[in-house]
Design an enzyme around this catalytic site. Sequence first.
Site, short mmCIF file in Angstrom:
data_model
loop_
_atom_site.label_atom_id
_atom_site.label_comp_id
_atom_site.label_asym_id
_atom_site.label_seq_id
_atom_site.Cartn_x
_atom_site.Cartn_y
_atom_site.Cartn_z
NE ARG A 89 37.50 45.95 39.43
CZ ARG A 89 37.59 46.69 38.45
NH1 ARG A 89 36.81 46.49 37.42
NH2 ARG A 89 38.30 47.87 38.82
CD GLU A 98 40.36 41.04 34.86
OE1 GLU A 98 41.17 42.15 34.69
OE2 GLU A 98 39.11 41.11 34.80
CG HIS A 139 39.96 44.76 32.83
ND1 HIS A 139 39.90 44.28 34.23
CD2 HIS A 139 39.22 45.69 32.92
CE1 HIS A 139 39.43 45.27 35.03
NE2 HIS A 139 39.08 46.18 34.34
#
Lengths: 313, 313
Positions: free
Chosen positions: A228, A257, A276
């Site tokens: 994270r 994000e 991601h």
Amino acid sequence: MKNRLLILSRDTNRYESLIKGLGPEDLEIHGLPAEGDAKALVGRCNILLGEPNRIAPHIPAAASLQWVQSTFAGVEPLLTPGSRRDYLLTGVKKVFDPYMGEYVFAYILALERHLFETLENQRNRTWRQRPYQSLADRLIGICGLGSIGRHIARTAKHFNMTVWGFKRKDQRVQDVDRVFTPRNFNGFLKGPDYMVVTLPATDNTRHLFDEAAFGQMKNSAVLINVSRGSIVSEPAVVGALEKGLIKGAVLDVFEKEPLSDKSPLWTCPNLFITPHNAGYSFPEDVVSIFAENYRRFMNRKPLLYQIDFRRGY
Amino acid sequence: MKNRLLILSRDTNRYESLIKGLGPEDLEIHGLPAEGDAKALVGRCNILLGEPNRIAPHIPAAASLQWVQSTFAGVEPLLTPGSRRDYLLTGVKKVFDPYMGEYVFAYILALERHLFETLENQRNRTWRQRPYQSLADRLIGICGLGSIGRHIARTAKHFNMTVWGFKRKDQRVQDVDRVFTPRNFNGFLKGPDYMVVTLPATDNTRHLFDEAAFGQMKNSAVLINVSRGSIVSEPAVVGALEKGLIKGAVLDVFEKEPLSDKSPLWTCPNLFITPHNAGYSFPEDVVSIFAENYRRFMNRKPLLYQIDFRRGY
């Protein structure tokens, strides 16, 4: 009693068709309808499945809620202070392990073997051998020894790497040569050539990698964050790379994000950005966990991968 | 009787110091002197160590020759038609296995996970997730199941890949799900998503990968050649990539090295060139084999990794 499942996912249609295909007993399956009657439906459904950031806004209205199945491993949007904790929250584990491991070793091997420079050389028609080391001569640090971290350790051992690990409690872990705890985080930081972050996002792990931490690491170290964004301070990683405190960083996750196109990270030297994508939640994988958990839910058995609201993972 | 070793290597000084450091019994150690008295020295030495292409021109003058220790796995320059076969020729094995394996998986993972496109996206500040597959859903074909091929098979199995292998004789091989022989080369070609060539260079393997072979392969296949350039027809691989018969190729070895800067390979789409660097012969590794072989030589025991002149490997 009929159960009612509401799917709140970027892949709702795929989930709907996969779960319908399983023909689960006593389960009404709903995708999120067009704006308007969403609220009434949310109130009637006792099971939600989807990405935590899509589910979180609906939690207050979910009057019948008993169980949320997250499609992501990380569930922080459901753990904000003051949020409800009167339901079962389950995550996904293990299915990401191979994707994460393959991502981590894709970058370790690409950097050790200079794949990006080699492609540049090719563009210039330059034949130039470069030295490298076998992974057997490298030390990997795995920060977080949950199921993903242990999977990475196993692959590291396949490549005969020296493996250090960091976890909350001092315990021996398979495939890990040396386990460090928070009492000796600085000692842990000093060793690894490749430092992989797989910790959950909690108050304790927030900005664990800050300027001081980078100052302890080898100048030749590469940081790889697949967990994270909150765990790595973004200004600190940019500073560390600019000052040469570490050699490189590979970041799959960010504090916000998608990463803003104004972020200084995009152009920071020796920083590799991926969107991601290290461990994508493929609906096929998540549905196999949902199916098992639904069986358990029906039989009032403990669910797999239940999140402890207090610990946050 | 005193043995005399002549080192003919790009790394002569390093070899000299490493071998002297071992303090071998009854061994005089020589580097190649300045032009002039080279010939007399070659005639006196009974052992040569070095790269086959550096050794080959001295073989005719090596009147006392008993043993050549190659620093490379491939020894074709010593096997030209009509060349001497009245000495022991030994190669190197196993030491390259991890380097080769790491190279092969560096490229497999880099291509599966789109590392090069992701870096391009980063340069354009583009956040774009791309689909991929776990290696567990991929089939690797290993063309040549010597020590390097078997090592690659073991790593492929670590990643839960399906593994096909190709070898001369039909024999079960550990970590290989299915073994093909020359009787069914076409059947072998049809399966793999990643086709890795680790065969020795022989008359039988010359241009084994030609236009017809590429025509049998999957359009989505990637060829990875880490053995010898002669096994893959260079015009055929360019044609196959241009016509889309295969998706990509990673070549570490070429028919002429270094690759001419006029070669069309440099700019061929989806072709990745590396400068014969997949498995570098590090002197430390080679010397450990030389030391063991020298002990055996002194004791008139069979040497490790002896080349069969007839087979060519």
